[in-house]
Motif scaffolding. Structure first.
Motif, PDB file in Angstrom:
ATOM      1  N   TYR A  78       0.970  -1.129  -0.138  1.00  0.00           N
ATOM      2  CA  TYR A  78      -0.085  -0.107  -0.109  1.00  0.00           C
ATOM      3  C   TYR A  78       0.979   1.082   0.004  1.00  0.00           C
ATOM      4  O   TYR A  78       1.941   1.444   0.332  1.00  0.00           O
ATOM      5  CB  TYR A  78      -1.068   0.000   1.195  1.00  0.00           C
ATOM      6  N   LYS A  79       0.302   2.523  -0.438  1.00  0.00           N
ATOM      7  CA  LYS A  79       1.042   3.913  -0.331  1.00  0.00           C
ATOM      8  C   LYS A  79      -0.032   4.583  -0.425  1.00  0.00           C
ATOM      9  O   LYS A  79      -0.849   4.637  -1.465  1.00  0.00           O
ATOM     10  CB  LYS A  79       1.958   3.682  -1.627  1.00  0.00           C
ATOM     11  N   PRO A  80      -0.103   5.594   0.483  1.00  0.00           N
ATOM     12  CA  PRO A  80      -1.092   6.718   0.521  1.00  0.00           C
ATOM     13  C   PRO A  80      -1.054   7.856  -0.490  1.00  0.00           C
ATOM     14  O   PRO A  80      -2.003   8.447  -0.792  1.00  0.00           O
ATOM     15  CB  PRO A  80      -0.938   7.310   1.990  1.00  0.00           C
ATOM     16  N   VAL A 130       4.570  -4.113   4.121  1.00  0.00           N
ATOM     17  CA  VAL A 130       4.733  -2.821   4.403  1.00  0.00           C
ATOM     18  C   VAL A 130       5.729  -2.174   4.241  1.00  0.00           C
ATOM     19  O   VAL A 130       7.027  -2.895   4.375  1.00  0.00           O
ATOM     20  CB  VAL A 130       4.815  -3.066   6.218  1.00  0.00           C
ATOM     21  N   ASP A 131       5.805  -0.963   3.331  1.00  0.00           N
ATOM     22  CA  ASP A 131       6.946  -0.378   2.857  1.00  0.00           C
ATOM     23  C   ASP A 131       7.115   0.717   3.858  1.00  0.00           C
ATOM     24  O   ASP A 131       6.248   1.552   4.060  1.00  0.00           O
ATOM     25  CB  ASP A 131       6.774   0.252   1.395  1.00  0.00           C
ATOM     26  N   THR A 132       8.372   0.941   4.464  1.00  0.00           N
ATOM     27  CA  THR A 132       8.359   1.836   5.725  1.00  0.00           C
ATOM     28  C   THR A 132       8.063   3.299   5.153  1.00  0.00           C
ATOM     29  O   THR A 132       7.590   4.157   5.957  1.00  0.00           O
ATOM     30  CB  THR A 132       9.652   1.751   6.626  1.00  0.00           C
ATOM     31  N   GLY A 133       8.339   3.704   3.902  1.00  0.00           N
ATOM     32  CA  GLY A 133       8.302   5.064   3.705  1.00  0.00           C
ATOM     33  C   GLY A 133       6.792   5.203   2.896  1.00  0.00           C
ATOM     34  O   GLY A 133       6.698   6.458   2.685  1.00  0.00           O
ATOM     35  N   HIS A 134       5.764   4.328   2.941  1.00  0.00           N
ATOM     36  CA  HIS A 134       4.619   4.475   2.603  1.00  0.00           C
ATOM     37  C   HIS A 134       3.569   5.073   3.636  1.00  0.00           C
ATOM     38  O   HIS A 134       2.627   4.230   3.867  1.00  0.00           O
ATOM     39  CB  HIS A 134       4.229   3.366   1.772  1.00  0.00           C
ATOM     40  N   HIS A 135       3.823   5.676   4.378  1.00  0.00           N
ATOM     41  CA  HIS A 135       2.751   6.321   5.467  1.00  0.00           C
ATOM     42  C   HIS A 135       2.867   7.838   5.421  1.00  0.00           C
ATOM     43  O   HIS A 135       3.639   8.227   5.167  1.00  0.00           O
ATOM     44  CB  HIS A 135       3.365   5.545   6.898  1.00  0.00           C
ATOM     45  N   ALA A 153       8.604  11.737   2.580  1.00  0.00           N
ATOM     46  CA  ALA A 153       7.489  11.218   1.854  1.00  0.00           C
ATOM     47  C   ALA A 153       7.935   9.805   1.652  1.00  0.00           C
ATOM     48  O   ALA A 153       8.823   9.218   2.517  1.00  0.00           O
ATOM     49  CB  ALA A 153       7.083  11.951   0.770  1.00  0.00           C
ATOM     50  N   ASP A 154       8.252   9.468   0.489  1.00  0.00           N
ATOM     51  CA  ASP A 154       8.660   8.197  -0.001  1.00  0.00           C
ATOM     52  C   ASP A 154      10.081   8.494  -0.256  1.00  0.00           C
ATOM     53  O   ASP A 154      10.308   8.113  -1.703  1.00  0.00           O
ATOM     54  CB  ASP A 154       7.785   7.448  -0.963  1.00  0.00           C
ATOM     55  N   ASP A 155      10.922   8.669   0.453  1.00  0.00           N
ATOM     56  CA  ASP A 155      12.312   9.220   0.192  1.00  0.00           C
ATOM     57  C   ASP A 155      13.277   8.161  -0.294  1.00  0.00           C
ATOM     58  O   ASP A 155      14.369   8.499  -0.827  1.00  0.00           O
ATOM     59  CB  ASP A 155      13.022  10.111   1.562  1.00  0.00           C
ATOM     60  N   ASP A 156      13.007   6.932   0.091  1.00  0.00           N
ATOM     61  CA  ASP A 156      13.753   5.662  -0.077  1.00  0.00           C
ATOM     62  C   ASP A 156      15.339   6.009   0.140  1.00  0.00           C
ATOM     63  O   ASP A 156      16.313   5.475  -0.546  1.00  0.00           O
ATOM     64  CB  ASP A 156      13.700   5.412  -1.619  1.00  0.00           C
ATOM     65  N   LEU A 157      15.474   6.714   1.404  1.00  0.00           N
ATOM     66  CA  LEU A 157      16.777   6.658   1.953  1.00  0.00           C
ATOM     67  C   LEU A 157      17.494   5.524   2.431  1.00  0.00           C
ATOM     68  O   LEU A 157      16.711   4.620   3.006  1.00  0.00           O
ATOM     69  CB  LEU A 157      16.823   7.966   3.006  1.00  0.00           C
ATOM     70  N   ILE A 192      14.702  -4.827   0.846  1.00  0.00           N
ATOM     71  CA  ILE A 192      15.338  -3.422   0.921  1.00  0.00           C
ATOM     72  C   ILE A 192      14.466  -2.630  -0.320  1.00  0.00           C
ATOM     73  O   ILE A 192      14.209  -3.399  -1.339  1.00  0.00           O
ATOM     74  CB  ILE A 192      16.631  -3.218   0.898  1.00  0.00           C
ATOM     75  N   ASP A 193      13.860  -1.611  -0.202  1.00  0.00           N
ATOM     76  CA  ASP A 193      13.481  -0.872  -1.232  1.00  0.00           C
ATOM     77  C   ASP A 193      14.000   0.544  -1.448  1.00  0.00           C
ATOM     78  O   ASP A 193      13.390   1.285  -0.625  1.00  0.00           O
ATOM     79  CB  ASP A 193      11.660  -1.205  -1.445  1.00  0.00           C
ATOM     80  N   GLN A 194      15.062   0.740  -2.033  1.00  0.00           N
ATOM     81  CA  GLN A 194      15.761   2.009  -2.023  1.00  0.00           C
ATOM     82  C   GLN A 194      16.141   2.561  -3.152  1.00  0.00           C
ATOM     83  O   GLN A 194      16.345   1.777  -4.089  1.00  0.00           O
ATOM     84  CB  GLN A 194      16.927   2.122  -0.970  1.00  0.00           C
TER      85      GLN A 194
HETATM   86 MN    MN Z   1       8.051   3.415  -2.360  1.00  0.00          MN
END
Ligand code: MN
Ligand code: RM4
Ligand code: MN
Length: 396
Positions: A185-187, A218-223, A253-257, A291-293
């Motif tokens: 998911y991603k808002p 759960v993608d940690t950047g998607h909240h 945001a979804d910075d992918d750091l 990992i999704d970066q």
């Molecule tokens: Mn993403």
């Protein structure tokens, strides 16, 4: 350092694996353009080679996530090539990521598109991905949907729910008994008014509706900012719906750091939920750590090594929480003691044991240092420089 802590850290490190994203080695950018790196991976072989390096240095990344359209543009025809690369570079294909967001047809959505022929096209692509995953022996199919709309009133939110429900049921029906469907998911982004799969509740309901082999990713950047991610993880664990993580860090945001670069305590708290669940139930939840970066400024391999080492450290810290003590402190509402019980694990320096663990496995004690000494980066920079020079960096 007691023997007990030492063995808890060892056990945790033995168990901990994290999947590398193929796209994390390639040139990526922001919506304003790409900064091309001379050492970036251009081909799927480059990506396997880089992932193989990270795994050889850390011993914690036996698999690489593949994005079908980017890595297997000819679909099933490319499978044999991927198998050869896995053999050659010592990393296996992991999660298979369909791509139903890039082609022009998907301008107004994929499974949520009002046009049934486009919904069918997206469905067929995901079914093909299931076939690719099966041939490669991969368990997880992990679609992410960019679907949504930018302006109020322009789409029927409820029609799109029904289209998603219907398509995801069909997709689930195509899974082999061993496979899992992980719904991410991603808002926001790329849609800025409504996103069809916007949060964990929507992903949960869609997964439950799809069938028993569907879980939430759960993608940690998607909240949204300030959302309590470990609480979401706890709920998903409670309902046996936690399927996998896409780890990255973010400030806005979804910075992918790189993981833990902004808020390592957040990742620790998520890992704590995983360990706490295992302590209470007697088994670890079968959850894929991935990992999704996207490393726009840092060198790709260094960013990945940093991430893997940080993940190992935070996972090991979470493994030494004294659950028995914590549970009794929680029961008596001993707030400060309970909080400190968690914090003491977070502040514990696990790095000496991590170095020992690496030594005992014939791995370099300091993967970053060994990488920098290895000459690999210089070699790939020379090999790939001219190929990268021709890549367009502009966005307009
Ligand atoms: Mn993403
Ligand atoms: C999305 C999402 C997906 C990833 C794409 C490229 O924001 O995180 O997992 O595959 O980006
Ligand atoms: Mn993701």
């Amino acid at each position: 350092m007691t023997d007990k802590l030492e063995s808890l850290i060892y056990e945790a490190l033995e168990r901990f694996n994290i999947e590398l994203p193929s796209w994390g080695f390639a040139n990526t950018g922001t919506r304003f353009g790409k900064f091309i790196q001379p050492a970036a991976a251009v081909t799927i072989e480059d990506k396997f080679s880089d992932a193989g390096q990270v795994h050889a240095l850390t011993g914690a990344c036996p698999t690489i996530a593949l994005h079908v359209q980017w890595d297997l543009p000819k679909g099933l025809e490319d499978v044999a090539h991927v198998q050869r690369l896995a053999q050659r570079y010592g990393v296996q294909p992991g999660s298979i990521n369909p791509n139903v967001f890039q082609d022009q047809e998907y301008k107004y959505g994929s499974l949520g598109n009002p046009d049934p022929t486009i919904r069918k096209r997206a469905l067929d692509h995901i079914l093909e991905c299931i076939g690719i995953a099966e041939t490669l022996g991969c368990r997880d199919i992990a679609p992410w949907f960019a679907d949504g709309s930018n302006y109020p009133g322009t789409q029927s939110i409820r029609n799109r729910i029904a289209w998603f429900e219907d398509a995801l049921r069909r997709i689930h029906a195509g899974l082999t008994p061993q496979q899992r469907l992980l719904i991410e998911y991603k808002p926001f982004e790329p849609a800025f008014y409504h996103t069809d799969v916007a949060d964990w509740g929507m992903a949960f309901l869609l997964a439950r509706n799809a069938g028993p082999q569907a879980y939430v990713l759960v993608d940690t950047g998607h909240h949204y900012q300030a959302q309590n991610i470990e609480q979401i993880v706890a709920w998903l664990l409670h309902h046996r719906m936690m399927g996998g993580f896409h780890f990255n860090d973010r400030r806005y945001a979804d910075d992918d750091l790189t993981l833990g670069s902004i808020d390592p305590y957040q990742i620790f708290r998520i890992f704590h939920e995983m360990h706490s669940y295992a302590w209470q139930t007697g088994h670890f939840a079968d959850v894929a750590y991935m990992i999704d970066q996207s490393h726009n400024l840092k060198g790709k391999l260094e960013a990945m090594i940093q991430t893997v080492c940080t993940a190992q450290e935070l996972y090991a810290k979470a493994a030494i929480v004294d659950h028995v003590r914590l549970a009794s402190l929680q029961d008596t509402c001993s707030l400060v003691e309970a909080e400190e019980c968690l914090r003491v694990a977070f502040w514990h320096d696990v790095r000496p044991i991590l170095r020992e663990w690496r030594r005992s496995h014939g791995l370099p004690e300091d993967p970053m240092h060994t990488f920098r000494e290895s000459g690999y980066l210089e070699r790939i920079t020379a090999e790939r420089r001219s190929r990268n020079a021709t890549i367009a960096s502009t966005y307009a």
